[in-house]
Scaffold this active site. Structure first.
Site, mmCIF file in Angstrom:
data_model
loop_
_atom_site.group_PDB
_atom_site.id
_atom_site.type_symbol
_atom_site.label_atom_id
_atom_site.label_comp_id
_atom_site.label_asym_id
_atom_site.label_seq_id
_atom_site.Cartn_x
_atom_site.Cartn_y
_atom_site.Cartn_z
ATOM 1 N N SER A 9 13.775 -5.100 35.715
ATOM 2 C CA SER A 9 14.426 -6.206 34.974
ATOM 3 C C SER A 9 14.464 -7.503 35.748
ATOM 4 O O SER A 9 15.540 -8.045 36.053
ATOM 5 C CB SER A 9 15.824 -5.769 34.590
ATOM 6 O OG SER A 9 15.767 -4.478 34.055
ATOM 7 N N ARG A 34 18.635 3.879 37.219
ATOM 8 C CA ARG A 34 18.573 5.215 36.588
ATOM 9 C C ARG A 34 17.156 5.773 36.639
ATOM 10 O O ARG A 34 16.179 5.029 36.528
ATOM 11 C CB ARG A 34 19.018 5.120 35.117
ATOM 12 C CG ARG A 34 20.503 4.829 34.938
ATOM 13 C CD ARG A 34 20.988 5.063 33.540
ATOM 14 N NE ARG A 34 20.168 4.407 32.538
ATOM 15 C CZ ARG A 34 20.146 4.796 31.260
ATOM 16 N NH1 ARG A 34 20.868 5.838 30.881
ATOM 17 N NH2 ARG A 34 19.384 4.154 30.377
ATOM 18 N N ASP A 62 13.558 -5.086 30.972
ATOM 19 C CA ASP A 62 14.599 -4.339 30.252
ATOM 20 C C ASP A 62 14.770 -4.851 28.822
ATOM 21 O O ASP A 62 15.115 -4.085 27.926
ATOM 22 C CB ASP A 62 15.931 -4.355 31.010
ATOM 23 C CG ASP A 62 16.398 -5.748 31.371
ATOM 24 O OD1 ASP A 62 17.508 -5.847 31.914
ATOM 25 O OD2 ASP A 62 15.649 -6.714 31.151
HETATM 26 C C1 0WK Z 1 21.092 -1.006 30.303
HETATM 27 C C2 0WK Z 1 19.560 -0.954 30.318
HETATM 28 C C3 0WK Z 1 19.029 -1.670 31.544
HETATM 29 C C4 0WK Z 1 19.575 -3.070 31.573
HETATM 30 C C5 0WK Z 1 21.056 -3.027 31.528
HETATM 31 C C6 0WK Z 1 21.615 -4.400 31.477
HETATM 32 O O1 0WK Z 1 19.130 0.383 30.349
HETATM 33 O O2 0WK Z 1 17.662 -1.685 31.547
HETATM 34 O O3 0WK Z 1 19.121 -3.729 32.712
HETATM 35 O O4 0WK Z 1 21.522 -2.340 30.377
HETATM 36 O O5 0WK Z 1 22.987 -4.312 31.457
HETATM 37 P P1 0WK Z 1 23.878 -4.308 32.780
HETATM 38 O O6 0WK Z 1 23.814 -2.946 33.320
HETATM 39 O O7 0WK Z 1 23.321 -5.349 33.688
HETATM 40 O O8 0WK Z 1 25.226 -4.665 32.299
HETATM 41 C C1 BGC Z 2 16.105 -11.152 34.845
HETATM 42 C C2 BGC Z 2 15.443 -10.615 33.586
HETATM 43 C C3 BGC Z 2 16.290 -9.520 32.997
HETATM 44 C C4 BGC Z 2 17.703 -9.986 32.821
HETATM 45 C C5 BGC Z 2 18.605 -8.916 32.246
HETATM 46 C C6 BGC Z 2 17.528 -11.525 34.570
HETATM 47 O O1 BGC Z 2 18.143 -11.898 35.739
HETATM 48 O O2 BGC Z 2 15.406 -12.273 35.300
HETATM 49 O O3 BGC Z 2 14.181 -10.149 33.863
HETATM 50 O O4 BGC Z 2 15.746 -9.173 31.756
HETATM 51 O O5 BGC Z 2 18.237 -10.416 34.042
HETATM 52 O O6 BGC Z 2 18.696 -7.837 33.072
#
Ligand code: 0WK
Ligand code: BGC
Ligand code: BGC
Length: 924
Positions: free
Chosen positions: A610, A549, A664
């Protein structure tokens, strides 16, 4: 059919006195006979009334209505699936109650091949009257003795035997092998059994007998055995109908309609127990004085009224009462009665069936009446035949009305205009009575014309069916054991979770000291959470989660406004070259700026990146290694802020001021910290998982200073990469790890996060399929396809509001054909995998908050945790399981979990804002 005693009627000698109370003696005989015959006539309207009223009672009972108590009981039988036809093995079947004063033991061998059948061996034992009316223990000991006597004749040696118990009385079942007797019927009246678990009573008796090791695996009602014994190939019978000494039916009902079951998935077999149907409105008009007399003289006055008009135990008695009445009125047998005619039970079903059988002819009727001590005249025989026909015709019609009610129910469930259905029939009224079935069929056609019903006589009175249920029960029990064995490693004990918490604490301490540890404990150079004085417009990037994003974050007095745009990172870019990846990122930024009319503006930018980065400053982060399916080349070991700036540099006319790079978890903590100053922990459970928290600077060996705080990015995804979690790792975890692009890495993450849970479930399902527990052992291409079982399926499948058919739909989309048992087991696998993930995550959070509490030497700590991530947010139970585990393992911490609304982009902007504010202060 049974002698008078077993008729369930009280012993009484009838004095040859004047006509029966309340019945005038008309002038001529045929009129009187007609008058009696008329009483047994039931009109179409009355039958429909009974059909409707029975259907109402069925629906009331299914809904669990207590008062007024429904006229039928609708008892769940825990038989949920129709036999596969693959059931095999030797089973002992004990039948008690279907045929009145006798029990039957069978040895049934199921071949497991459709249509292949071995004739069961069986033996019938007459139950003495005093046993049917004596203490319950005596009855079950009698049964156990019969079992041994039967087995003594067979070469069974001392092998463990599996027994199916066909117990034909109304019972509350709470499992396939747990059933409590509600009330005796059909001439049984043993003491100390009603309200007891009859399986336990039988097990105890077999134990006392002590001759064979017999495992009572299942208890079923005789109607269920009849339904399940349906000849294969005829198509599954979904209704079982018994008319023997008693009468009853069962059918496959939608589980979601059975209130007591609280199960919204699949079908379950319901024993209607229509014998107790006694709606005066519907039955009153068809009850005759003879029915009232019979009931009055029965063992269970006022009970089983419907059964007493249909069951083979009673048909002979009804005929006898009519004949006795007509004899006393001088209409029959010259007014002469005989002891047999006046003795209850003097006329049995066999007598009635024979006398009514047109092929029997008057001569046979004569013979039977003479056997009863009567001296019939020619006209008498004819009258007697008419009376037998009237009683049995009514019984068949009433039975048809009840069956039509069940058919209407099935039609309603299936929302089908026409219903094609097979009904398995069992019982000696069907076998012995010449016309019962045809009258039944005819009447059903009248009452349920849109139902195309085929009646399938059960092969051996249901013995085969009981063995089928036992085989299904044995198979389910065996599968359940294999399922439990397979899932046991996922079921973590409190001790195991406390050990994970302690190990994590140890790894945290080592990581902070810069010693070897699977937890890198990376300083983030974020020293404070926002204090609300931040102001300005900031650009933010959010890379590393499900979506990439670009955000414009306006931090103003009135709060924070966010405008954002989601862009995809194709796998080829995520796993291409670093330059390609960062050029793609800059392309997105430029596109966003154009959309937002920001082109040419150089706003301060916060970069949520992240992935594990060793930060040497707020805007310097060396990528240690990729995770979560990213693997762009030439990035690891590089400062990703430089890589971004170089990409900006490669793009003409773009100016961006990269101020901060944050993880993140940090962005999420800051984002939630803006609302709640207690928020000092950031947690991500999404594609990946990780946590950060505010650590005392003095504890961070790699950063100078010993006052104040520093936010530490734990990178807990890598926890256990040193093997410290191997005792928890299952073979399925190992398969997922080996198949990943970073084997041996991120072991904790691979047990918790969204990128991997679906794969763990898929590998577990493959294993259970190979054991034959699931999908009939059929491995499908679908299930062997990597990543085909998305983690979001777990959230969907475990959601409370999802009916089984939707679970089935998800799995059928994967090319799996499955039964409701399969779907229930898939659900359990998903639950086990997600529960372990949530508990491990909870153990991690407990370690962090306990660290903060001890850091501050507090008795009790109040702290908030900012959380983000699709798995945490969308899974129906994940968050509550995490919170419960934290309460369990860190009872001295009051932890509030704050779901981040705006993602970590806002957090990155706030970190940038703090950095800008601090920078201005140092400039001033
Ligand atoms: C939303 C946050 C982002 C993070 C994500 C983790 O804005 O920084 O990496 O959540 O959740 P995912 O999209 O991997 O389920
Ligand atoms: C990364 C982290 C991150 C997490 C959640 C992991 O795979 O090593 O830096 O915070 O994922 O997104
Ligand atoms: C019992 C039922 C049984 C039926 C047929 C009735 O008296 O209550 O459980 O299915 O007889 O045997």
């Amino acid at each position: 059919m049974d002698s008078i005693g077993s008729l369930g009627l009280q012993q009484q000698e009838e004095a040859p006195s004047c006509p029966q109370e309340g019945l005038p003696c008309p002038s001529n005989s045929s009129e009187l006979v007609q008058e009696c015959l008329q009483q047994f006539k039931v009109t179409g309207a009355q039958l429909r009334q009974i059909q409707t009223s029975l259907l109402d009672s069925m629906e009331q009972a299914l809904k669990g209505q207590a008062s007024p108590a429904p006229a039928v009981q609708m008892l769940p039988t825990y038989v949920g699936s129709i036999p596969h036809g693959t059931e095999q093995g030797d089973f002992v079947v004990l039948e008690l109650g279907a045929t009145g004063a006798s029990l039957r033991v069978l040895w049934v061998t199921l071949m497991g091949i459709e249509g292949h059948k071995m004739e069961p061996r069986s033996q019938e034992f007459v139950i003495p009257q005093e046993v049917m009316l004596g203490p319950g223990q005596q009855l079950f000991d009698f049964a156990a003795r019969c079992l041994s006597e039967f087995l003594d004749a067979l070469p069974v040696g001392n092998q463990g035997l599996q027994l199916g118990f066909s117990f034909s009385f109304p019972c509350h079942q709470t499992g396939l092998d747990k059933s409590t007797l509600i009330s005796w019927t059909k001439g049984f009246r043993c003491s100390g059994v009603e309200g007891q678990d009859v399986v336990q009573l039988l097990r105890d008796a077999i134990q006392r007998q002590g001759t064979y090791s017999i495992d009572v695996v299942a208890v079923v009602n005789d109607t269920v055995g009849t339904m399940m014994g349906c000849e294969p190939g005829v198509g599954p019978c979904e209704v079982g109908l018994v008319v023997d000494t008693g009468t009853n039916a069962c059918y496959m009902e939608e589980a979601r309609h059975v209130a007591v079951l609280d199960e919204d998935r699949g079908r379950v077999c319901i024993s209607v127990e229509w014998g107790s149907f006694s709606d005066d409105g519907a039955l009153g008009p068809v009850l005759t004085i003879f029915d009232r007399t019979l009931d009055h003289e029965s063992l269970n006055l006022g009970a089983q009224r419907f059964e007493k008009m249909i069951g083979g135990l009673y048909l002979g008695e009804l005929v006898r009462l009519v004949l006795a009445h007509l004899a006393r009125c001088g209409v029959l047998f010259g007014g002469y009665t005989s002891p047999a005619l006046l003795r209850q039970g003097g006329i049995l079903l066999e007598h009635v069936a024979e006398m009514e059988d047109p092929s029997a002819g008057a001569a046979r009727v004569h013979a039977i009446l003479q056997d009863l001590g009567l001296n019939p005249r020619a006209s008498d025989a004819e009258f007697v035949q008419h009376i037998c026909a009237a009683v049995c015709t009514r019984a068949a019609q009433l039975c048809a009305a009840a069956l039509a009610a069940v058919l209407s129910r099935l039609q309603h469930n299936r929302e089908q205009k026409t219903l094609q259905i097979a009904v398995a029939t069992g019982g000696r009224v069907f076998e012995r009575h010449p016309r019962f079935l045809s009258i039944l069929q005819e009447t059903v056609r009248l009452l349920a014309p849109e139902c195309d019903v085929s009646f399938i006589p059960s092969v051996d009175g249901g013995g085969q069916g009981v063995a089928m249920v036992t085989a299904v029960a044995a198979r389910l029990a065996a599968h359940r054991c294999l399922l439990e064995e397979t899932l046991a490693p996922f079921r973590l004990t409190r001790e195991q979770l406390a050990a994970v918490q302690a190990q994590m604490r140890e790894a945290m301490a080592k990581g902070l000291q810069g010693e070897a540890s699977s937890l890198r404990m990376l300083p983030t150079y974020v020293r404070a959470t926002p204090d609300g004085s931040e102001r300005g417009d900031f650009l933010a990037l959010d890379l590393g989660g499900t979506n990439f994003r670009v955000l414009l974050v306006r931090v103003a007095t009135g709060g924070v406004q966010i405008t954002s745009q989601v862009y995809s990172i194709p796998e080829c870019v995520a796993q291409g070259s670093g330059q390609q990846l960062f050029d793609h990122i800059v392309d997105c930024i430029v596109d966003f700026q154009q959309q937002q009319g920001l082109s040419g503006q150089s706003l301060p930018l916060g970069f949520t990146f992240s992935f594990p980065c060793r930060q040497v400053g707020l805007d310097q982060g060396i990528l240690l290694n990729w995770t979560k399916g990213f693997n762009a080349s030439d990035c690891e070991g590089q400062d990703v802020v430089c890589l971004l700036r170089e990409a900006i540099g490669r793009r003409q006319a773009v100016e961006l001021n990269v101020v901060a790079i944050v993880n993140d978890t940090v962005g999420t903590m800051m984002s939630c910290g803006y609302e709640d100053p207690h928020c000092e922990v950031g947690l991500i459970v999404g594609t990946g998982t990780n946590a950060c928290y505010m650590e005392e600077l003095q504890n961070v060996a790699s950063v100078a200073g010993d006052s104040g705080h520093m936010c530490i990015n734990m990178e807990w995804g890598a926890f256990g990469d040193d093997g410290s979690l191997s005792m928890l790792s299952t073979c399925f975890d190992a398969s997922v790890d080996q198949a990943s692009i970073n084997p041996g890495k991120q072991r904790f993450e691979k047990m918790i996060s969204g990128m991997y849970l679906g794969e763990i479930v898929r590998h577990t399902l493959l294993h259970l399929t190979s054991l034959g527990v699931l999908f009939r052992g059929q491995q499908t291409q679908g299930l062997q396809t990597r990543d085909i079982f998305k983690t979001k399926f777990l959230s969907e499948i475990e959601s409370d509001s999802l009916a089984l058919r939707q679970v089935r739909a998800i799995l059928e989309d994967l090319g799996l054909s499955l039964t409701s048992d399969d779907a229930l087991m898939v659900l359990e696998v998903c639950q086990a995998v997600s529960q372990r993930a949530a508990q491990l995550c909870g153990a991690g959070v407990a370690a962090v908050v306990e660290k903060i509490r001890e850091n501050r030497g507090l008795e009790e700590l109040t702290v908030s945790v900012g959380v983000d991530g699709t798995l945490y947010k969308l899974h129906p139970h994940f968050s509550s399981l995490v919170a419960a585990t934290v309460r369990e393992l860190a009872p001295r911490c009051v932890v509030t979990f704050l779901q981040s609304e705006d993602g970590s982009g806002k957090g990155a902007a706030l970190v940038t804002a703090v950095a800008c504010r601090l920078a201005q202060m140092t400039c001033v």
